[in-house]
Design a protein around this motif. Structure first.
Motif, PDB file in Angstrom:
ATOM      1  N   GLY A 195       0.785  -1.216   0.000  1.00 17.26           N
ATOM      2  CA  GLY A 195       0.000   0.000   0.000  1.00 17.26           C
ATOM      3  C   GLY A 195       0.821   1.271   0.000  1.00 17.26           C
ATOM      4  O   GLY A 195       0.287   2.356  -0.057  1.00 17.26           O
ATOM      5  N   GLN A 196       2.129   1.147   0.101  1.00 18.72           N
ATOM      6  CA  GLN A 196       2.976   2.339   0.144  1.00 18.72           C
ATOM      7  C   GLN A 196       3.030   3.017  -1.212  1.00 18.72           C
ATOM      8  O   GLN A 196       2.963   4.233  -1.309  1.00 18.72           O
ATOM      9  N   GLY A 197       3.181   2.245  -2.285  1.00 19.06           N
ATOM     10  CA  GLY A 197       3.205   2.795  -3.626  1.00 19.06           C
ATOM     11  C   GLY A 197       4.454   3.603  -3.903  1.00 19.06           C
ATOM     12  O   GLY A 197       5.351   3.720  -3.072  1.00 19.06           O
ATOM     13  N   ILE A 198       4.521   4.166  -5.098  1.00 18.80           N
ATOM     14  CA  ILE A 198       5.608   5.067  -5.484  1.00 18.80           C
ATOM     15  C   ILE A 198       5.114   6.483  -5.218  1.00 18.80           C
ATOM     16  O   ILE A 198       4.229   6.978  -5.919  1.00 18.80           O
ATOM     17  N   LYS A 199       5.643   7.119  -4.218  1.00 16.86           N
ATOM     18  CA  LYS A 199       5.131   8.406  -3.757  1.00 16.86           C
ATOM     19  C   LYS A 199       5.399   9.515  -4.778  1.00 16.86           C
ATOM     20  O   LYS A 199       6.397   9.498  -5.494  1.00 16.86           O
ATOM     21  N   GLU A 200       4.501  10.482  -4.797  1.00 15.23           N
ATOM     22  CA  GLU A 200       4.675  11.691  -5.589  1.00 15.23           C
ATOM     23  C   GLU A 200       5.063  12.838  -4.667  1.00 15.23           C
ATOM     24  O   GLU A 200       4.456  13.017  -3.600  1.00 15.23           O
ATOM     25  N   PRO A 201       6.064  13.632  -5.031  1.00 20.31           N
ATOM     26  CA  PRO A 201       6.468  14.752  -4.172  1.00 20.31           C
ATOM     27  C   PRO A 201       5.425  15.861  -4.166  1.00 20.31           C
ATOM     28  O   PRO A 201       4.541  15.912  -5.035  1.00 20.31           O
ATOM     29  N   LYS A 202       5.532  16.726  -3.212  1.00 22.34           N
ATOM     30  CA  LYS A 202       4.615  17.859  -3.109  1.00 22.34           C
ATOM     31  C   LYS A 202       4.716  18.718  -4.368  1.00 22.34           C
ATOM     32  O   LYS A 202       5.793  19.037  -4.835  1.00 22.34           O
ATOM     33  N   GLY A 203       3.578  19.083  -4.923  1.00 21.67           N
ATOM     34  CA  GLY A 203       3.542  19.908  -6.129  1.00 21.67           C
ATOM     35  C   GLY A 203       3.519  19.114  -7.418  1.00 21.67           C
ATOM     36  O   GLY A 203       3.429  19.696  -8.504  1.00 21.67           O
ATOM     37  N   SER A 204       3.580  17.785  -7.347  1.00 28.62           N
ATOM     38  CA  SER A 204       3.546  16.958  -8.559  1.00 28.62           C
ATOM     39  C   SER A 204       2.203  17.102  -9.260  1.00 28.62           C
ATOM     40  O   SER A 204       1.148  17.212  -8.629  1.00 28.62           O
TER      41      SER A 204
END
Length: 437
Positions: free
Chosen positions: A24-33
């Motif tokens: 459930g962690q996934g590939i995170k997107e940074p803030k502002g993506s």
């Protein structure tokens, strides 16, 4: 007390688990993506609200998904800027979903009755709330931006890319010509007696195939060696991903694929393609076997540094250009004849006498179960009180409009199938590991 071996194995297992993303962690997107991160509940509303979406289903452990993530993010950023600058008419949204997450898997997005995918990343284009097509474009930032911007403008991305005539060797070397469908026949397929007495060693490649890209330096070296060591041979190349019809018409079904041509015909497909020396040896052997000095003069652009015009076409000498123009005229005449024949057959079908209406007393006949179109029937009550039914039989012959639509559909399906199948090498390795599958 645990043994030393058990302690070491336990430590290795712990380290291995630490390197794997948690469920459930996934590939995170940074803030502002600009990439929208969806789950199975958000997906339908997001697709309904955004008219043009590129959707990615991925798994966190997939190496290809991890490589795509920063490119996907940058493409989303560039597409947002294009819309803000007014360079594309419709906003394009890029979204993704972790398909390895157990909660999201309840959506069954990869099931055959849904979007039917079995590998990651799975990319699909959605337009006006419906899945339009799988994404057939490349995985680099510029490829994603080009493809989706074309769709935003209402254009066919495949046709638009063909117009750009991309070539792997155009900016790398002048030692070999990177041919297109406009110049292939005038160089490789022109008869030897018409000022083209040379053996052509042609590499059919895809500019998105990792192996083709890694092989390109060897092809350049081979072209330079052949220029000096095999005076009656020329090394050339053709992007078969873009010019699929050229490849298919010459029996090419994959890439990289090297073949020898002489006197307007393919004479041999190369086996055992290796480095530059293998290509040079192939050129020498084939030239010794087939070249005939008495068939005519060498081409005017023979072993000259190759260049390209503003349209991306190989610059040809005057004689070759004249032959190319004549060849284009021949092909146009053939196409015009085909169109005229189709129009004539359509006119004949229109002019053919229509079947007369048939009248039958009493009950109307039951429509045949196998008839593709139901017959039109009109009923009226005559003076005798009987019901008289006039049946006008529908023509079973397809109209010219039906024929044209069918031909267009088959042509588009053929282009997309070729495009899709011949870009797989850019998406997955030849022998993927279990997690990559």
């Amino acid at each position: 007390m645990p043994s030393h071996v058990q302690m070491i194995l336990g430590a290795l297992a712990l380290a291995s688990s630490a390197l794997q993303p948690a469920a459930g962690q996934g590939i995170k997107e940074p803030k502002g993506s600009k990439v929208s991160v969806l789950n199975k509940d958000l997906f339908p509303r997001f697709i309904a609200r955004n008219p043009l979406v590129l959707m990615e289903w991925y798994a966190p452990w997939c190496g290809h998904c991890q490589e795509l993530a920063p490119r996907y993010r940058e493409a989303a950023e560039q597409l947002a800027k294009l819309k803000k600058a007014g360079e594309i008419p419709r906003a394009v949204k890029l979204a993704k979903m972790d398909d390895a997450d157990e909660y999201n898997r309840e959506g069954r997005f990869g099931a055959p009755d849904m979007y039917n995918f079995s590998s990651y990343p799975a990319l699909y284009v959605f337009e006006d709330g419906e899945m339009k097509d799988p994404y057939y474009g490349g995985r680099e930032v510029e490829d994603i931006v080009f493809w989706m911007a074309s769709l935003s403008k209402g254009l066919d991305p495949i046709e638009e890319e063909v117009k750009q005539r991309p070539g792997l060797y155009k900016k790398k070397t002048d030692a070999l010509p990177d041919l297109s469908f406009e110049t292939f026949n005038a160089t490789v397929k022109r008869p030897a007696a018409e000022g083209n007495n040379a053996v052509y060693i042609v590499e059919f490649y895809s500019d998105r195939c990792p192996f083709c890209i890694s092989l390109s330096p060897d092809i350049i070296v081979a072209a330079e060696k052949v220029r000096g060591e095999v005076p009656n041979a020329i090394v050339a190349a053709c992007n078969s991903r873009i010019y699929g019809e050229v490849a298919r018409s010459n029996g090419v079904t994959g890439y990289p694929w090297v073949a020898a041509f002489y006197n307007g015909e393919k004479v041999e497909d190369m086996a055992g393609l290796g480095g530059a020396d293998s290509i040079v040896s192939f050129a020498k052997r084939v030239t010794e076997e087939v070249f005939n000095e008495g068939l005519g003069a060498r081409p005017g652009s023979y072993h000259e540094p190759w260049a390209y015009d503003e349209e991306g076409l190989v610059v040809l000498d005057e004689a070759t250009q004249k032959w190319r123009d004549q060849d284009a005229g021949r092909w146009k005449a053939i196409e015009d004849a085909k169109l005229a024949d189709e129009a004539a057959r359509g006119a004949e079908a229109e002019a053919a006498p229509k079947p007369e209406a048939k009248a039958e007393a009493k009950a109307a006949p039951k429509p045949a179960a196998a008839a593709p179109k139901a017959a039109a029937a009109k009923a009226q009550v005559v003076a005798s009180g009987e019901v008289q039914v006039a049946v006008a039989e529908a023509s079973l012959e397809p109209t010219q409009e039906d024929i044209d639509k069918g031909a267009m559909w088959r042509a588009k399906l053929g282009r997309q199938t070729w495009f899709f199948l011949h870009t797989l090498a850019a998406k997955y390795p030849d022998y993927p590991s279990e997690v990559e599958v």
